[in-house]
Design an enzyme around this catalytic site. Sequence first.
Site, PDB file in Angstrom:
ATOM      1  N   ASP A   8      11.387   7.392  -0.637  1.00 53.71           N
ATOM      2  CA  ASP A   8      10.907   7.576  -2.001  1.00 53.71           C
ATOM      3  C   ASP A   8       9.423   7.947  -1.951  1.00 53.71           C
ATOM      4  O   ASP A   8       8.729   7.626  -0.969  1.00 53.71           O
ATOM      5  CB  ASP A   8      11.110   6.312  -2.836  1.00 53.71           C
ATOM      6  CG  ASP A   8      10.822   6.552  -4.315  1.00 53.71           C
ATOM      7  OD1 ASP A   8      11.532   7.379  -4.923  1.00 53.71           O
ATOM      8  OD2 ASP A   8       9.889   5.936  -4.849  1.00 53.71           O
ATOM      9  N   GLU A  10       5.699   8.388  -4.490  1.00 52.37           N
ATOM     10  CA  GLU A  10       4.960   8.327  -5.749  1.00 52.37           C
ATOM     11  C   GLU A  10       3.986   9.494  -5.752  1.00 52.37           C
ATOM     12  O   GLU A  10       3.453   9.876  -4.695  1.00 52.37           O
ATOM     13  CB  GLU A  10       4.222   7.001  -5.909  1.00 52.37           C
ATOM     14  CG  GLU A  10       5.129   5.782  -5.997  1.00 52.37           C
ATOM     15  CD  GLU A  10       6.072   5.799  -7.183  1.00 52.37           C
ATOM     16  OE1 GLU A  10       5.728   6.429  -8.212  1.00 52.37           O
ATOM     17  OE2 GLU A  10       7.155   5.201  -7.085  1.00 52.37           O
ATOM     18  N   HIS A 151       6.431   0.974 -10.461  1.00 53.18           N
ATOM     19  CA  HIS A 151       7.159   1.676  -9.412  1.00 53.18           C
ATOM     20  C   HIS A 151       6.297   1.723  -8.156  1.00 53.18           C
ATOM     21  O   HIS A 151       5.069   1.818  -8.228  1.00 53.18           O
ATOM     22  CB  HIS A 151       7.488   3.104  -9.852  1.00 53.18           C
ATOM     23  CG  HIS A 151       8.550   3.178 -10.884  1.00 53.18           C
ATOM     24  ND1 HIS A 151       9.594   4.064 -10.819  1.00 53.18           N
ATOM     25  CD2 HIS A 151       8.739   2.468 -12.029  1.00 53.18           C
ATOM     26  CE1 HIS A 151      10.384   3.901 -11.881  1.00 53.18           C
ATOM     27  NE2 HIS A 151       9.870   2.945 -12.621  1.00 53.18           N
ATOM     28  N   ASP A 156      10.838   0.877  -4.151  1.00 59.71           N
ATOM     29  CA  ASP A 156      12.012   1.597  -4.623  1.00 59.71           C
ATOM     30  C   ASP A 156      12.938   1.981  -3.470  1.00 59.71           C
ATOM     31  O   ASP A 156      14.163   2.020  -3.633  1.00 59.71           O
ATOM     32  CB  ASP A 156      11.588   2.845  -5.408  1.00 59.71           C
ATOM     33  CG  ASP A 156      11.021   2.494  -6.780  1.00 59.71           C
ATOM     34  OD1 ASP A 156      10.990   1.298  -7.129  1.00 59.71           O
ATOM     35  OD2 ASP A 156      10.600   3.413  -7.505  1.00 59.71           O
TER      36      ASP A 156
END
Length: 245
Positions: A8, A10, A151, A156
């Site tokens: 994942d 960001e 998040h 995640d």
Amino acid sequence: MSRQILLDTETTGLEAREHRVIEIGCIELRDRKVTAEQRWYLNPERDSDPGALAVHGLTTEFLADKPRFHQIADEVIEFLRGAELLIHNAAFDVGFMDKELERAGRPERIASLCTVTDTVRMAKRLHPGQKASLDALCRRYGIDNSHRELHGALLDARLLAEVYLAMTGGQAALGLISEPTGGRRDPTAAETAAAFTTDLSRPLRVIRASDEELVAHVERLQYIVKKSGKRLWDGELAQASLPSG
């Protein structure tokens, strides 16, 4: 031995052409057991959009002393090479990773390094017409994500690992490592080993209905038949027997 990586990212915003990756989080699985985790924070050399900052909370000040992507590109490439990447909404993360590789002057692209499986598409095939967000899948599979106030790529990826194992084999008890209140840190090796303990050799526990539950079940079927006038449950009623005694 199969090697899969739940990945994942960001980012500072939603458009890979103008925004940058600020966190990459990875959970490595070998034969459905967690064997490693990796996280990189990155200096994007720009501010996050207000909407993105509200989601991940990674401030420009926090990221100021972190490496640029080109400085850790070799490390990222070697960690990912040859694995199957499992990514929720893969097009988004792959698009950003490919753009970072391009900016770093690297010829590699994610598709040349790995195979990619989109877990959103997997979830939609398994549960057509149902929500396929990570939060929705955590609710569906009973995975605790109450600590997910913001998040985070590694957080995640951990949740996605639990969801993926639940979707593909009914086992998801990895035991998440929570982010500490008031700051961020990487877990120690001991914490990681303790948190991701999974024993697939133990047989599944079978919980059988009690006598009271069997009685209630048969009585409920009889009530439905009486009220509806339909005989759909006759076969089951004929086979069902109330417990003796």
